[in-house]
Design a protein around this motif. Structure first.
Motif, short mmCIF file in Angstrom:
data_model
loop_
_atom_site.label_atom_id
_atom_site.label_comp_id
_atom_site.label_asym_id
_atom_site.label_seq_id
_atom_site.Cartn_x
_atom_site.Cartn_y
_atom_site.Cartn_z
N UNK A 130 0.83 -1.20 0.00
CA UNK A 130 0.00 0.00 0.00
C UNK A 130 0.87 1.25 0.00
N UNK A 131 0.26 2.36 -0.40
CA UNK A 131 0.95 3.64 -0.33
C UNK A 131 -0.09 4.76 -0.25
N UNK A 132 0.40 5.95 0.09
CA UNK A 132 -0.41 7.17 0.03
C UNK A 132 0.14 7.99 -1.11
N UNK A 133 -0.75 8.48 -1.95
CA UNK A 133 -0.28 9.28 -3.08
C UNK A 133 -1.23 10.44 -3.31
N UNK A 134 -0.69 11.57 -3.72
CA UNK A 134 -1.54 12.69 -4.11
C UNK A 134 -2.26 12.33 -5.40
N UNK A 135 -3.49 12.77 -5.54
CA UNK A 135 -4.21 12.51 -6.80
C UNK A 135 -3.53 13.23 -7.96
N UNK A 136 -2.69 14.23 -7.66
CA UNK A 136 -1.93 14.88 -8.72
C UNK A 136 -0.93 13.96 -9.38
N UNK A 137 -0.35 13.07 -8.59
CA UNK A 137 0.56 12.06 -9.14
C UNK A 137 -0.23 10.88 -9.69
N UNK A 138 -1.33 10.56 -9.01
CA UNK A 138 -2.15 9.42 -9.39
C UNK A 138 -2.80 9.61 -10.76
N UNK A 139 -2.93 10.85 -11.21
CA UNK A 139 -3.58 11.09 -12.51
C UNK A 139 -2.78 10.48 -13.66
N UNK A 140 -1.49 10.19 -13.42
CA UNK A 140 -0.68 9.53 -14.45
C UNK A 140 -1.12 8.09 -14.66
N UNK A 141 -1.86 7.53 -13.69
CA UNK A 141 -2.34 6.16 -13.77
C UNK A 141 -3.84 6.10 -14.00
N UNK A 142 -4.54 7.16 -13.65
CA UNK A 142 -6.00 7.24 -13.83
C UNK A 142 -6.33 8.64 -14.33
N UNK A 143 -6.34 8.84 -15.65
CA UNK A 143 -6.49 10.18 -16.24
C UNK A 143 -7.69 10.98 -15.74
N UNK A 144 -8.79 10.31 -15.36
CA UNK A 144 -9.96 11.03 -14.88
C UNK A 144 -9.70 11.85 -13.64
N UNK A 145 -8.68 11.45 -12.86
CA UNK A 145 -8.35 12.18 -11.64
C UNK A 145 -7.76 13.56 -11.93
N UNK A 146 -7.48 13.84 -13.19
CA UNK A 146 -6.99 15.17 -13.56
C UNK A 146 -7.97 16.26 -13.13
N UNK A 147 -9.24 15.88 -13.03
CA UNK A 147 -10.26 16.89 -12.70
C UNK A 147 -9.97 17.56 -11.36
N UNK A 148 -9.36 16.82 -10.40
CA UNK A 148 -9.06 17.41 -9.10
C UNK A 148 -8.00 18.50 -9.19
N UNK A 149 -7.24 18.49 -10.27
CA UNK A 149 -6.21 19.51 -10.45
C UNK A 149 -6.74 20.81 -11.02
N UNK A 150 -8.03 20.83 -11.40
CA UNK A 150 -8.61 22.07 -11.92
C UNK A 150 -8.74 23.11 -10.80
N UNK A 151 -8.17 24.26 -11.00
CA UNK A 151 -8.24 25.29 -9.94
C UNK A 151 -9.68 25.74 -9.67
N UNK A 152 -9.98 25.91 -8.40
CA UNK A 152 -11.27 26.44 -7.93
C UNK A 152 -12.45 25.56 -8.37
N UNK A 153 -12.23 24.25 -8.34
CA UNK A 153 -13.27 23.30 -8.72
C UNK A 153 -14.36 23.20 -7.65
#
Length: 328
Positions: A90-113
């Protein structure tokens, strides 16, 4: 002589296997190894300790989590890759790094979402969040829960109050294309650097600043180098607790249930720890002479609007954004 050398090689291999096996048995106890990059005083690490205690209680001692903090087993990206091959559990990862493995998580990187903290947790703890946790199964990675990582803001060596002030500044970002694009839209020069290398990079002038949440800014001691913290709260990227499917699939149904329940309980526990950590961090950095500046968020929001236009060119991403924005 050759025999002795052969024995030494075998012994080293055995030690390496014991250290990096994602899941192993200690007598009658099954052990899952969890590696992450945070300091032991961080609220997320404390939540993981809590999770480990709950797993032991629920399993009556038959399932245990061994935790390796401070990048002992590698960076976030490296830990994810170890999960994929079953060398780490197991690990802890920021969704910012995780988006490289699950592209849909890019949405969390949108400013002021997100409108506010309550809106954020409504999304993370609802159906949308659950779908995101399972969005990387094809990459042999399964999310168990989200941890609060607060809101991210800029901190720099010189005062910054407007997007204009960011122009030309080299700013550290995660290995996230969305984070890179955000800084570019705001006029800065994005520079991906591993978290563990950032203090030195700031000290040596490789970068002029970075962006992160208050507790991370405090616990990393980056305030010793950067004396200005701009509260613009541009993004609220949650952390994600991830298990590799090579380890997950070896667990019994009961073990999966215990682990999932303990992970969710640790997430609730971590919310309280995080709120306390934010208040403590704010007080401590002010004591250390950091100037806390307030941004006009509308100015920053206007500058990143092109990111929304680009994201919405993808029909699936457009749907996710609208679902998040329309949630009550």
């Amino acid at each position: 002589m050759k025999k002795i050398k052969h024995i030494k090689i075998l012994a080293f291999a055995a030690i390496f296997t014991m250290l990096f096996a994602g899941c192993e048995k200690e007598s009658e106890t099954k052990v899952i190894k969890l590696g992450h990059s945070l300091d032991i005083s961080h609220p997320v690490h404390q939540a993981m300790i809590f999770m480990g205690e709950r797993v032991m209680e629920k399993s009556n001692g038959s399932l245990k989590i061994d935790i390796y903090p401070n990048q002992q087993l590698g960076s976030e990206r490296e830990c994810l890759e170890l999960l994929q091959i079953g060398s780490l559990g197991m690990t802890k990862v920021s969704t910012g790094v995780m988006e490289n493995f699950a592209p849909g998580l890019r949405v969390f990187g949108l400013p002021f979402l997100f409108r506010d903290r309550d809106h954020r947790f409504e999304i993370l703890e609802g159906n949308i969040g659950e779908d995101f946790l399972d969005s990387s199964l094809d990459k042999r990675l399964k999310g168990l829960t989200f941890y609060d990582a607060g809101s991210r803001s800029f901190y720099t060596k010189k005062p910054v109050e407007t997007p204009e002030d960011l122009k030309g500044l080299k700013l550290r970002v995660m290995e996230s294309q969305t984070a890179i694009n955000m800084v570019k839209n705001l006029g800065g020069s994005p520079t991906p650097i591993a978290w563990g290398e950032l203090y030195t990079a700031l000290q040596q002038g490789i970068v002029d600043g970075a962006e992160n949440n208050l507790p991370s800014f405090h616990l990393s001691r980056h305030y010793e180098v950067c004396k200005y913290f701009l509260v613009d709260e541009h993004t609220a990227l949650p952390d994600m607790l991830v298990i590799g499917t090579p380890v997950w699939n070896k667990l019994s149904d009961d073990e999966k249930k215990w682990l999932k329940e303990a992970a969710m309980e640790s997430s609730e526990h971590q919310k309280k720890l995080w709120r306390d950590a934010e208040l403590e961090a704010l007080a401590k950095i002010k004591e250390a002479g950091v100037q806390v500046l307030q941004a006009n968020k509308d100015e920053f929001r206007d500058m990143v609007q092109p990111m929304y236009d680009e994201f919405k060119e993808d029909a699936d991403m457009k749907k996710i954004i609208e679902e998040i924005q329309e949630a009550k």
